[in-house]
Design an enzyme around this catalytic site. Sequence first.
Site, short mmCIF file in Angstrom:
data_model
loop_
_atom_site.label_atom_id
_atom_site.label_comp_id
_atom_site.label_asym_id
_atom_site.label_seq_id
_atom_site.Cartn_x
_atom_site.Cartn_y
_atom_site.Cartn_z
N LYS A 276 -13.51 -6.73 24.49
CA LYS A 276 -13.79 -5.92 25.68
C LYS A 276 -14.83 -4.85 25.33
O LYS A 276 -14.67 -4.15 24.34
CB LYS A 276 -12.50 -5.27 26.17
CG LYS A 276 -12.67 -4.52 27.46
CD LYS A 276 -11.38 -3.85 27.90
CE LYS A 276 -11.69 -2.90 29.03
NZ LYS A 276 -10.61 -1.97 29.28
N LYS B 157 -37.09 -24.11 51.63
CA LYS B 157 -36.06 -24.61 50.70
C LYS B 157 -35.73 -26.08 50.95
O LYS B 157 -35.51 -26.85 50.03
CB LYS B 157 -34.78 -23.77 50.84
CG LYS B 157 -34.90 -22.45 50.13
CD LYS B 157 -33.67 -21.60 50.29
CE LYS B 157 -33.95 -20.21 49.72
NZ LYS B 157 -32.92 -19.24 50.04
N LYS C 232 -36.37 -28.34 47.78
CA LYS C 232 -35.18 -28.90 47.12
C LYS C 232 -34.87 -30.32 47.59
O LYS C 232 -33.81 -30.87 47.28
CB LYS C 232 -33.98 -27.97 47.34
CG LYS C 232 -34.22 -26.55 46.82
CD LYS C 232 -32.95 -25.74 46.72
CE LYS C 232 -33.26 -24.29 46.38
NZ LYS C 232 -32.08 -23.51 46.00
N PHE D 85 -27.42 -25.33 52.13
CA PHE D 85 -27.30 -24.10 52.92
C PHE D 85 -28.33 -23.10 52.43
O PHE D 85 -28.77 -23.17 51.28
CB PHE D 85 -25.90 -23.49 52.77
CG PHE D 85 -24.85 -24.20 53.60
CD1 PHE D 85 -24.42 -25.46 53.25
CD2 PHE D 85 -24.33 -23.60 54.72
CE1 PHE D 85 -23.48 -26.13 54.00
CE2 PHE D 85 -23.38 -24.26 55.50
CZ PHE D 85 -22.96 -25.52 55.13
N ASP E 262 -27.30 -17.00 40.85
CA ASP E 262 -28.66 -17.28 40.38
C ASP E 262 -28.92 -16.58 39.05
O ASP E 262 -29.85 -16.91 38.33
CB ASP E 262 -29.68 -16.78 41.41
CG ASP E 262 -29.50 -17.51 42.72
OD1 ASP E 262 -29.34 -18.74 42.69
OD2 ASP E 262 -29.49 -16.85 43.78
N ASN F 289 -20.26 -13.26 43.44
CA ASN F 289 -20.79 -12.82 44.73
C ASN F 289 -19.71 -12.92 45.80
O ASN F 289 -18.57 -13.27 45.50
CB ASN F 289 -22.05 -13.63 45.10
CG ASN F 289 -21.75 -15.10 45.23
OD1 ASN F 289 -20.73 -15.50 45.79
ND2 ASN F 289 -22.63 -15.92 44.69
O1 C5P Z 1 -29.84 -19.67 46.68
P1 C5P Z 1 -30.64 -20.44 47.70
O2 C5P Z 1 -30.80 -19.74 48.99
O3 C5P Z 1 -31.91 -21.02 47.14
O4 C5P Z 1 -29.71 -21.69 48.06
C1 C5P Z 1 -30.18 -22.76 48.84
C2 C5P Z 1 -29.40 -23.99 48.50
O5 C5P Z 1 -29.49 -24.25 47.11
C3 C5P Z 1 -27.89 -23.88 48.81
O6 C5P Z 1 -27.43 -25.11 49.29
C4 C5P Z 1 -27.30 -23.57 47.47
O7 C5P Z 1 -25.99 -24.02 47.38
C5 C5P Z 1 -28.23 -24.31 46.52
N1 C5P Z 1 -28.31 -23.68 45.19
C6 C5P Z 1 -28.27 -24.48 44.09
N2 C5P Z 1 -28.27 -23.92 42.83
C7 C5P Z 1 -28.34 -22.58 42.69
C8 C5P Z 1 -28.40 -21.76 43.82
C9 C5P Z 1 -28.40 -22.33 45.06
O8 C5P Z 1 -28.24 -25.71 44.23
N3 C5P Z 1 -28.33 -22.07 41.47
#
Ligand code: C5P
Length: 395
Positions: A285, A332, A336, A318, A275, A208
């Site tokens: 290849k 979030k 989280k 973030f 993700d 990304n």
């Molecule tokens: O992708 P998302 O908006 O949910 O990300 C929110 C937080 O979760 C960010 O701090 C990101 O670094 C974290 N994150 C993570 N593992 C992932 C994707 C995002 O811990 N696979």
Amino acid sequence: MWKNKRVLLGVTGGIAAYKAIHLASQLTKRGAIVDVVFTPAAKQFVTALSFSSITGRGVYEDMFTHINGEIAHIHLSKVDYILMVPATKNEIAKLASGVADNLLLNTIYASKAKIYIAPAMNTTMYTHKTTEDALDTLRSFGYTIIPPVSGILACKEHGIGKLDEPEHILEFIEEHETHLDGIFKGKNVILTGGPTISKMDPVRIFTNQSSGKMANALGVALKKRGANVSYIGYFEPTFGPEKYIHIETTEEMLEAVKEASKQGDIFIMCAAPLDYAFESYSTQKVKKAGDLVIKLKRTPDILKTLKKEVQEMIVIGFAAETENHMENGMKKLTEKEMDYIIVNDVSSKTMGMGSAMNAGTILHRSGDRKEIHPMNKDCMAEEILEFVEAQETCM
Ligand code: C5P
């Protein structure tokens, strides 16, 4: 900060020694009383006369002498600051292992001053395990390492290891001294940054637009505050973390965070891990033919998976959002189990991922928040850490 402060400038034998002359000049102009000590190799690169003409004071090298009736290294050790600029690999290694074979090393061991070491050398030498270990040892003594910067080196290679400009070195020390009493001092911070990648075959990757710039800016701001930073990411940062763990995939980032969290106090999840990743990897290849349909699989969410491992730490995350920013951010933060979340609007092309600018809102789990108006990422990093500092201090 420097007025009437006694500074001992230790100059070692590296090509960057010429910059120490300018540093001596800047310190003297700012009111410091600057004595200089050369290692025997220093005079291969610079002369004592250059320094004494600028400082109006002595330049010393001889260990077996007296200054004002006192043993040289005892006399010279009675200062406020010792700055070893530039510091060669040899002198760093000796200092870390207790060798005392020149006046500068003896003076440092005998001193109660604040000690700053500015390594400068070829990139491969700087990243050599023996240098990293020696610098870790110096940090454990309470010495502060002034990180070198990236650029064209004397050996014509481009890379990290270049002594920063004297003005920047002084700024680093000044800011370091100012921030030293905050909550980040001496804390082990795990900082992730930038993207992760997924490999489709030996040449194609999926990733990304995250650049790691925000995490790098946070790294600079954390170092100023005396934190020990372990950085986990795909791109190597330039701020000079204590430890850099290179990863490629989201799973590798998860494992690296898990390992680092055993000794972490603060976890800043600034990375934008993928993700989705390719479901499978082709060792050959993939030949181009017609349109290609590829299956992506979900990757683990690092914060969700490691909730238990990081629960004793201050967790800062973030959220890059394009709509319903605050609502999604708050969701979030709760889901989280973070302590803080910085919600970024990434719908603008000039702001957020990959750009030098950023804006957003920092939210604390208590509901307290602070708007961060558009600014460069260095300033935003300062705003974020100041908010965290204020919240944690009043709790
Ligand atoms: O992708 P998302 O908006 O949910 O990300 C929110 C937080 O979760 C960010 O701090 C990101 O670094 C974290 N994150 C993570 N593992 C992932 C994707 C995002 O811990 N696979």
